[in-house]
Design a protein around this motif. Structure first.
Motif, short mmCIF file in Angstrom:
data_model
loop_
_atom_site.label_atom_id
_atom_site.label_comp_id
_atom_site.label_asym_id
_atom_site.label_seq_id
_atom_site.Cartn_x
_atom_site.Cartn_y
_atom_site.Cartn_z
N ASP A 1 0.82 -1.21 0.00
CA ASP A 1 0.00 0.00 0.00
C ASP A 1 0.85 1.27 0.00
N GLY A 2 2.09 1.16 0.47
CA GLY A 2 2.92 2.36 0.60
C GLY A 2 3.80 2.65 -0.60
N LEU A 3 3.62 1.94 -1.71
CA LEU A 3 4.46 2.17 -2.88
C LEU A 3 4.23 3.57 -3.44
N PRO A 4 5.29 4.30 -3.75
CA PRO A 4 5.11 5.65 -4.29
C PRO A 4 4.61 5.61 -5.74
N ASP A 5 3.84 6.61 -6.13
CA ASP A 5 3.31 6.71 -7.48
C ASP A 5 4.20 7.67 -8.26
N LEU A 6 5.13 7.12 -9.05
CA LEU A 6 6.09 7.93 -9.78
C LEU A 6 5.82 7.81 -11.28
N ALA B 1 20.34 4.21 10.96
CA ALA B 1 20.07 3.20 9.94
C ALA B 1 18.75 2.49 10.20
N ALA B 2 18.41 2.30 11.50
CA ALA B 2 17.18 1.59 11.86
C ALA B 2 15.98 2.52 11.96
N GLY B 3 16.20 3.85 11.89
CA GLY B 3 15.09 4.78 12.01
C GLY B 3 14.73 5.10 13.44
N ALA B 4 15.68 4.98 14.38
CA ALA B 4 15.37 5.27 15.79
C ALA B 4 15.40 6.76 16.03
N ALA B 5 15.04 7.13 17.26
CA ALA B 5 15.03 8.52 17.72
C ALA B 5 14.07 9.39 16.92
N GLY B 6 12.99 8.76 16.40
CA GLY B 6 12.00 9.56 15.70
C GLY B 6 12.40 9.92 14.30
N ALA B 7 13.42 9.26 13.73
CA ALA B 7 13.79 9.54 12.35
C ALA B 7 12.73 8.96 11.43
N THR B 8 12.32 9.71 10.40
CA THR B 8 11.25 9.24 9.53
C THR B 8 11.70 8.02 8.76
N ALA C 1 9.57 3.97 8.09
CA ALA C 1 8.36 3.21 7.78
C ALA C 1 7.13 4.05 8.05
N ALA C 2 6.22 4.06 7.13
CA ALA C 2 4.99 4.86 7.20
C ALA C 2 5.28 6.34 7.24
N GLY C 3 6.56 6.71 7.11
CA GLY C 3 6.92 8.12 7.01
C GLY C 3 6.86 8.89 8.29
N ALA C 4 6.78 8.22 9.46
CA ALA C 4 6.69 8.96 10.70
C ALA C 4 7.23 8.13 11.83
N ALA C 5 7.60 8.82 12.90
CA ALA C 5 8.06 8.11 14.08
C ALA C 5 6.93 7.34 14.69
N GLY C 6 7.30 6.25 15.36
CA GLY C 6 6.30 5.46 16.02
C GLY C 6 5.63 4.47 15.13
N ALA C 7 6.02 4.36 13.87
CA ALA C 7 5.44 3.38 12.98
C ALA C 7 5.90 2.00 13.37
N PRO C 8 5.23 0.93 12.88
CA PRO C 8 5.63 -0.42 13.26
C PRO C 8 7.08 -0.69 12.93
N LEU D 1 9.85 6.21 -0.39
CA LEU D 1 10.86 5.22 -0.80
C LEU D 1 11.70 4.77 0.40
N LEU D 2 11.98 5.70 1.31
CA LEU D 2 12.70 5.30 2.53
C LEU D 2 11.83 4.38 3.37
N ALA D 3 10.52 4.69 3.43
CA ALA D 3 9.60 3.82 4.16
C ALA D 3 9.57 2.44 3.52
N LEU D 4 9.70 2.38 2.19
CA LEU D 4 9.75 1.09 1.51
C LEU D 4 10.97 0.29 1.94
N GLU D 5 12.13 0.95 2.04
CA GLU D 5 13.33 0.27 2.50
C GLU D 5 13.15 -0.27 3.92
N ASP D 6 12.60 0.57 4.80
CA ASP D 6 12.36 0.13 6.18
C ASP D 6 11.35 -1.00 6.22
N GLY D 7 10.31 -0.89 5.39
CA GLY D 7 9.28 -1.93 5.38
C GLY D 7 9.82 -3.25 4.90
#
Length: 702
Positions: free
Chosen positions: A468-473, A546-553, A555-562, A668-674
């Motif tokens: 569902d999170g794939l970007p539309d390019l 690298a893991a997206g800790a400390a609230g770095a955007t 997965a899902a583009g925001a902190a606190g995502a799964p 795209l970054l969320a895709l990598e994390d996902g």
């Protein structure tokens, strides 16, 4: 704050950084910061560059002068004076002499009071101690200076001789933790409860500092001081504790710990395998032992044909099986042996004949794994003459619950089904070519496969979210239409005031130390009172980024995502001047990636750079995307962990266009994390499925 009178003249007490931290009730990191921040902090008076020693009076004066709360207890003063009176190699002997002196003070308090007033104390004291402590082996008469012994006696008068010596032994064990092999307290308590509850005489042939014998004494006497279940009305001195150890100093400390508690103990120095101090003809009720592991020079050639080897001559590389048979030879028929063994001793091929004979004779009754990788606890019982051997043994894995071992053993004795983590195994099933008594060989995998449905659902959720999170390019034909724009480097953007660049002053995060943080014009103040840095501030590291800790955007583009994105940084450091604080909207870059931070409270870790944009002119996600591209295609500068981000090229686009590109970069970054999260969920699902099928807790439907 403790303002006891200063110590008497003589050897000056010294302290290390850990001691200072304990006195001031702060972390070691705070002490490290004090040394860097204050020019008047005391200089080392000894030790080494990596472990310096400081004068205790100088440290006390500095703490008092700078308003730092501290407390130097009576025990700390005594310990520091004792430690300063000898080098590390002789420290055990000094503690041993102090223990002999305490035993003399306990046994002849009146004599000590008279002697303490005499002018020739140093001359008369050794003879007085020797006369009062004749049950100790030679070499325990004190040679310490009288002022130090008076401090020891004063502490004993206040806290008791036994408690004073126990304090000194604890500090000695801390100072020599790498040299001393000490049995874990919880393991020692477990062993003595299992083997010694009904014993009146207990032997430890490798007693070390006496941990197991002290535990046995507590189990045997009970709260009222009477012997346990055999002879409830007997006096406490009917309980006998015997020990031997190859290390003479350790043996002396064990003897003193027991005698100062009023126990009937006989501890002998010497190698129990080569020079057995206790004849097997006078067996004891129980034996507990934590022997040395993996010793090849244990006396294999000298002990060929020894009568203790009732179950076979131990191979040269199986010293632990020699200790097992030594213990069995010293326990009475029907008596128990609790011995710690390396995990490999349960399965090594050279020892299979002895293991088989122990099983056939009915001597080996249980094997429990206490921790991953060992040690294992073996419980043995010397068979009664003519007794029919058991048909089973019990094996178990304590996991995170050592108490489960006792429950499993009690259930086995009661011929009941053992609790989870244990299993009864038929001896005939073990007597194969390997004779492997490892619990892992006979237990189903320790996995809760009830979580399989949840893991399966989790995998479905993250897989669906990924799609569902794939970007539309839009795919452009004929080249980059509309991409004929001007470009700027990040350095040029910084000169134009569009971006502010900060670099972390931290070079590393060494264990137990706050990294050096020199203050520079480029740092953002994150100072704090260093002595309150026990909990510290979270520090954002390259791994967190690298893991997206400390609230770095991510997965899902925001902190606190799964997943790991948005998790708190794993490391904390003491606050200090010059640390770079991170704010929401900052772009943080490492040598391999860049992310936008959405939460505050953390500081910049080693080899990270911060890019703070003018949000009215630059979109942070837009900048982060081009920094990630530069990091992925570039190389860190030689000798540095930072990517040369200043050279990264960024197109000059209107803010609305930047935001559209930034949103695409974020997806795209969320895709990598996902993808990482889907892989982790898939691995967990597959592992649970395989372990459940193998262990019989899952089966195919239909």
């Amino acid at each position: 704050m403790d303002h006891e009178a200063p110590v008497e003249a003589g050897v000056e007490a010294t302290v290390n950084a850990g001691d200072i931290a304990r006195l001031a009730d702060v972390g070691r990191a705070a002490v490290s910061n004090w040394r860097r921040r204050y020019d008047d902090f005391p200089q080392p008076v000894g030790g080494t560059a990596s472990s310096p020693l400081f004068s205790l009076p100088e440290v006390e004066a500095w703490l008092r002068r700078n308003g730092k709360s501290f407390e130097v207890s009576q025990g700390d003063r005594v310990w520091q004076r004792l430690r300063a009176s000898a080098d590390d190699l002789r420290l055990g002997e000094v503690i041993r002499e102090a223990g002999a002196f305490l035993l003399y003070v306990q046994r002849d308090p009146g004599g000590w009071k008279r002697l303490a007033r005499s002018a020739d104390l140093a001359v008369r004291l050794p003879r007085a101690v020797a006369e009062a402590t004749g049950d100790l082996f030679p070499g325990d008469t004190p040679s310490a200076e009288p002022g130090l012994l008076r401090l020891v006696a004063a502490m004993a008068e206040r806290h008791g001789a036994a408690a004073t010596f126990e304090f000194l032994c604890e500090r000695y064990a801390e100072a020599h933790s790498r040299r001393l092999a000490l049995t874990r307290p919880d393991v020692a308590a477990l062993m003595t409860r299992l083997a010694c509850a009904e014993a009146r005489t207990v032997l430890d042939p490798a007693c070390g500092m006496g941990t197991l014998l002290l535990g046995a004494a507590e189990v045997m006497t009970g709260p009222a001081g009477a012997v346990g279940s055999t002879g409830a009305g007997d006096a406490a001195d009917a309980v006998r504790l015997l020990g031997q150890d190859a290390n003479e100093t350790a043996a002396a400390l064990a003897a003193l710990r027991l005698l100062l508690r009023g126990r009937d103990a006989r501890i002998v120095p010497g190698d129990a395998l080569r020079n057995d101090a206790f004849p097997p003809e006078r067996p004891v009720d129980a034996v507990v032992c934590d022997p040395p592991f993996n010793e090849r020079a244990w006396g294999h050639e000298d002990l060929v044909g020894d009568p203790r080897w009732q179950h076979g001559m131990p191979p040269r590389g199986e010293s632990e099986l020699a200790w097992v048979q030594h213990c069995l030879a010293h326990v009475r028929p029907g008596g128990l042996v609790a011995i710690l063994m390396p995990a490999a001793a349960a399965s090594r091929r050279p020892g299979r004949r002895i293991r088989a004979n122990l099983l056939r004779a009915g001597a080996l009754r249980a094997v429990f794994t206490l921790a991953a990788g060992g040690p294992d606890l073996w419980l043995l019982r010397r068979p009664e003459p003519g007794e029919r051997g058991p048909a089973t043994i019990v094996v178990g894995d304590a996991g995170d619950d050592p108490e489960s071992v006792e429950r499993c053993w009690r259930a086995h004795l009661a011929e009941a089904e053992p609790p989870r983590g244990g299993r009864v195994v038929r001896i005939i099933d073990i007597l194969d070519d390997e004779v492997d008594v490892s619990p892992a060989r006979h237990l189903s995998p320790r996995v809760d496969t009830r979580g399989f449905p949840a893991a399966r659902e989790r995998f479905r959720e993250v897989s669906a979210a990924l799609a569902d999170g794939l970007p539309d390019l839009e795919v452009l034909t004929g080249g980059g239409a509309g991409w004929d724009v001007s470009w700027s480097t990040v350095a040029e953007m910084a000169r134009a005031g569009l971006v502010t660049i900060r670099h972390s002053p931290l070079r590393a995060l060494p264990d137990g130390e706050t990294p050096e943080t020199p203050e520079t014009p480029e740092t953002i103040d994150a100072s704090g009172d260093a002595e309150n840095g026990e909990d510290g501030v979270p520090v954002l590291t390259a791994d967190d980024l690298a893991a997206g800790a400390a609230g770095a955007t991510g997965a899902a583009g925001a902190a606190g995502a799964p997943g790991t994105t948005g998790a708190a940084p794993a490391r904390r450091i003491a606050p200090a001047p010059g640390l770079v604080a991170v704010r929401p909207g900052d772009v943080v870059a490492s040598a391999v990636t860049a992310r936008v931070v959405t939460t505050d409270g953390a500081v910049l870790g080693p080899h990270l750079s911060l890019f703070r944009v003018d949000p009215g002119k630059v979109d942070p996600e837009f900048l982060a995307g081009f920094l990630r591209y530069a990091a992925g295609g570039g190389r860190p500068h030689p000798g540095s962990g930072r990517v040369e981000a200043r050279r990264a090229r960024v197109p000059q686009l209107p803010l609305t266009a930047q935001r559209a590109y930034g949103a695409a970069f974020r997806r795209l970054l969320a895709l990598e994390d996902g993808l990482r999260e889907v892989a982790a969920a898939g691995e967990a699902l597959a592992r649970l499925g395989v372990e459940g099928l193998v262990g019989g807790r899952l089966r195919p439907r239909g």
